[in-house]
Design an enzyme around this catalytic site. Structure first.
Site, PDB file in Angstrom:
ATOM      1  N   SER A  45       0.827  -1.208   0.000  1.00  0.00           N
ATOM      2  CA  SER A  45       0.000   0.000   0.000  1.00  0.00           C
ATOM      3  C   SER A  45       0.862   1.259   0.000  1.00  0.00           C
ATOM      4  O   SER A  45       0.484   2.266  -0.598  1.00  0.00           O
ATOM      5  CB  SER A  45      -0.967   0.006   1.184  1.00  0.00           C
ATOM      6  OG  SER A  45      -0.265  -0.016   2.405  1.00  0.00           O
ATOM      7  N   GLU A  46       2.039   1.205   0.661  1.00  0.00           N
ATOM      8  CA  GLU A  46       2.934   2.366   0.642  1.00  0.00           C
ATOM      9  C   GLU A  46       4.398   1.924   0.627  1.00  0.00           C
ATOM     10  O   GLU A  46       4.781   0.950   1.299  1.00  0.00           O
ATOM     11  CB  GLU A  46       2.738   3.256   1.883  1.00  0.00           C
ATOM     12  CG  GLU A  46       1.336   3.787   2.078  1.00  0.00           C
ATOM     13  CD  GLU A  46       0.971   4.913   1.137  1.00  0.00           C
ATOM     14  OE1 GLU A  46       1.877   5.455   0.473  1.00  0.00           O
ATOM     15  OE2 GLU A  46      -0.227   5.252   1.108  1.00  0.00           O
ATOM     16  N   THR A  47       5.196   2.647  -0.117  1.00  0.00           N
ATOM     17  CA  THR A  47       6.648   2.611  -0.003  1.00  0.00           C
ATOM     18  C   THR A  47       7.096   4.005   0.410  1.00  0.00           C
ATOM     19  O   THR A  47       6.671   4.992  -0.195  1.00  0.00           O
ATOM     20  CB  THR A  47       7.316   2.206  -1.331  1.00  0.00           C
ATOM     21  OG1 THR A  47       6.936   0.861  -1.660  1.00  0.00           O
ATOM     22  CG2 THR A  47       8.834   2.283  -1.230  1.00  0.00           C
TER      23      THR A  47
END
Length: 260
Positions: A45-47
């Site tokens: 979902s996030e880096t």
């Protein structure tokens, strides 16, 4: 070029719970398109990427499809990497971001985020809200980037099966569903199909909306929340007025190296 990569489960007491984030420490910024490609390859979902600036850091977050203005769980993951793996020994980490100054501190066993509060305003229920959720919400509020839908009880939140094609038609970045809980002060789920994330496991930034709402509703400044996704996560919240504190645990899942 080789880059260190950490995968951290944020807002988690054990692996395979909470929200996984990829953390990539940098010495200098990479081109935006390259960071976006890394995030797409990671497919989380996030880096999150950060670079040192004096004693502080700059921070940026990418979903698999776009750069976002604020992300809670990935900020917690980045701070965890700095504290646990990179040897940051200060009392407080200061990140500079698109959403202004963000601070993170260790408080007993928790990592605590300090984020700006999102103002919320009551609005009419969107025409397609019942179709989007399969059940009519009680109320709707508009935050800085998200819509907040209030339901009657925790069971309704657990049983939601959203129509993501309907949610995609809503202009806001994310859709928060929330209700009171017996075991916690409130529960929630978060959907962001416009950002390439149908359902986010645990969403720190959503609590910049949820904390002021439930604090006003309950008259409490300290609250314990649970995001009841399949992975699930507990958040320890405090309303500070124009800021909120969001605390949680984290655990390392993976340490690796990117070769690009």
């Amino acid at each position: 070029m080789k880059l260190k990569l950490f995968q951290v489960d944020a807002f988690a007491e054990k692996t395979f719970s909470g929200n996984p984030a990829a953390v990539v420490p940098l010495e200098e910024w990479l081109p935006s398109h390259l960071m976006q490609n890394i995030a797409r390859e990671n497919n989380l979902s996030e880096t999150v990427f950060f670079v040192p600036r004096g004693t502080n850091f700059e921070i940026r977050w990418f979903t698999p499809t776009t750069e976002v203005n604020l992300c809670g769980h990935a900020t917690l993951a980045a701070a965890f990497v700095l504290f646990e793996h990179i040897g940051f020994n200060g009392k407080e980490i200061v990140f500079h971001s698109r959403s202004g100054k963000l601070t993170v501190k260790k408080e007993e066993k928790l990592i605590v985020l300090n984020f700006p509060t999102s103002e919320i305003n009551a609005i009419k229920l969107p025409e397609n809200s019942a179709k989007a959720f399969g059940i009519e919400p009680q109320q709707c509020f508009k935050g800085r980037e998200n819509l907040l839908f209030v339901f009657r009880n925790e069971k309704e939140i657990q049983n939601l099966e959203p129509d993501f094609s309907c949610l995609m038609k809503m202009e806001e970045r994310g859709i928060i569903a929330t209700a009171p809980s017996v075991d916690y002060d409130f529960v929630s789920r978060f959907f962001a199909p416009r950002e390439g994330i149908d359902e986010d496991p645990v969403t720190g930034s959503a609590h910049t909306v949820l904390i002021p709402y439930w604090s006003q509703k309950s008259g409490k400044t300290k609250l314990v929340a649970r995001q009841i996704s399949k992975r699930g996560g507990t958040l320890y919240c405090k309303n500070l007025g124009n800021r909120v504190e969001i605390g949680g645990n984290a655990i390392t899942y993976l340490i690796g190296e990117i070769d690009i």
